[in-house]
Scaffold this motif. Structure first.
Motif, PDB file in Angstrom:
ATOM      1  N   ARG A 188      37.488  30.915  42.344  1.00  0.00           N
ATOM      2  CA  ARG A 188      37.314  32.168  41.609  1.00  0.00           C
ATOM      3  C   ARG A 188      37.017  31.895  40.139  1.00  0.00           C
ATOM      4  O   ARG A 188      36.179  32.566  39.538  1.00  0.00           O
ATOM      5  N   ASP A 204      50.746  32.556  49.811  1.00  0.00           N
ATOM      6  CA  ASP A 204      50.562  33.772  49.035  1.00  0.00           C
ATOM      7  C   ASP A 204      49.220  33.699  48.332  1.00  0.00           C
ATOM      8  O   ASP A 204      48.808  32.629  47.883  1.00  0.00           O
ATOM      9  N   PRO A 205      48.497  34.817  48.241  1.00  0.00           N
ATOM     10  CA  PRO A 205      47.198  34.774  47.562  1.00  0.00           C
ATOM     11  C   PRO A 205      47.374  34.420  46.092  1.00  0.00           C
ATOM     12  O   PRO A 205      48.140  35.053  45.372  1.00  0.00           O
ATOM     13  N   ALA A 206      46.683  33.403  45.678  1.00  0.00           N
ATOM     14  CA  ALA A 206      46.759  32.978  44.281  1.00  0.00           C
ATOM     15  C   ALA A 206      45.877  33.883  43.435  1.00  0.00           C
ATOM     16  O   ALA A 206      44.820  34.329  43.863  1.00  0.00           O
ATOM     17  N   ARG A 207      46.318  34.145  42.237  1.00  0.00           N
ATOM     18  CA  ARG A 207      45.534  35.002  41.367  1.00  0.00           C
ATOM     19  C   ARG A 207      44.292  34.284  40.860  1.00  0.00           C
ATOM     20  O   ARG A 207      43.206  34.824  40.860  1.00  0.00           O
ATOM     21  N   PHE A 208      44.445  33.070  40.409  1.00  0.00           N
ATOM     22  CA  PHE A 208      43.314  32.316  39.860  1.00  0.00           C
ATOM     23  C   PHE A 208      43.155  31.025  40.637  1.00  0.00           C
ATOM     24  O   PHE A 208      43.787  30.033  40.339  1.00  0.00           O
ATOM     25  N   THR A 209      42.284  31.071  41.625  1.00  0.00           N
ATOM     26  CA  THR A 209      41.964  29.849  42.341  1.00  0.00           C
ATOM     27  C   THR A 209      40.812  29.157  41.618  1.00  0.00           C
ATOM     28  O   THR A 209      40.122  29.760  40.788  1.00  0.00           O
ATOM     29  N   TRP A 238      33.633  33.078  38.116  1.00  0.00           N
ATOM     30  CA  TRP A 238      33.641  33.871  36.887  1.00  0.00           C
ATOM     31  C   TRP A 238      32.906  33.166  35.746  1.00  0.00           C
ATOM     32  O   TRP A 238      32.162  33.797  34.991  1.00  0.00           O
TER      33      TRP A 238
END
Length: 52
Positions: free
Chosen positions: A23, A15-20, A27
């Motif tokens: 990323r 599943d795509p992680a929100r905070f890899t 940021w």
């Protein structure tokens, strides 16, 4: 001879992680560069070139 399409051997789908980590590093870099640019603008370096 079989004519089949085998799936490539790759990492299992997740599943795509929100905070890899990538990323988060991106940021932090963008925010740091933005803060440095704002501070450089606030220093008004162009006024230093003027002679009184």
């Amino acid at each position: 001879m079989r004519d089949t399409l085998d799936r490539p051997l790759t990492e299992p789908e997740e599943d795509p992680a929100r905070f890899t980590r990538r990323r988060l590093v991106r940021w932090v870099a963008v925010l740091t560069i933005g803060i440095v640019v704002v501070l450089a603008i606030w220093q008004e370096p162009l006024y230093a070139l003027r002679t009184v």
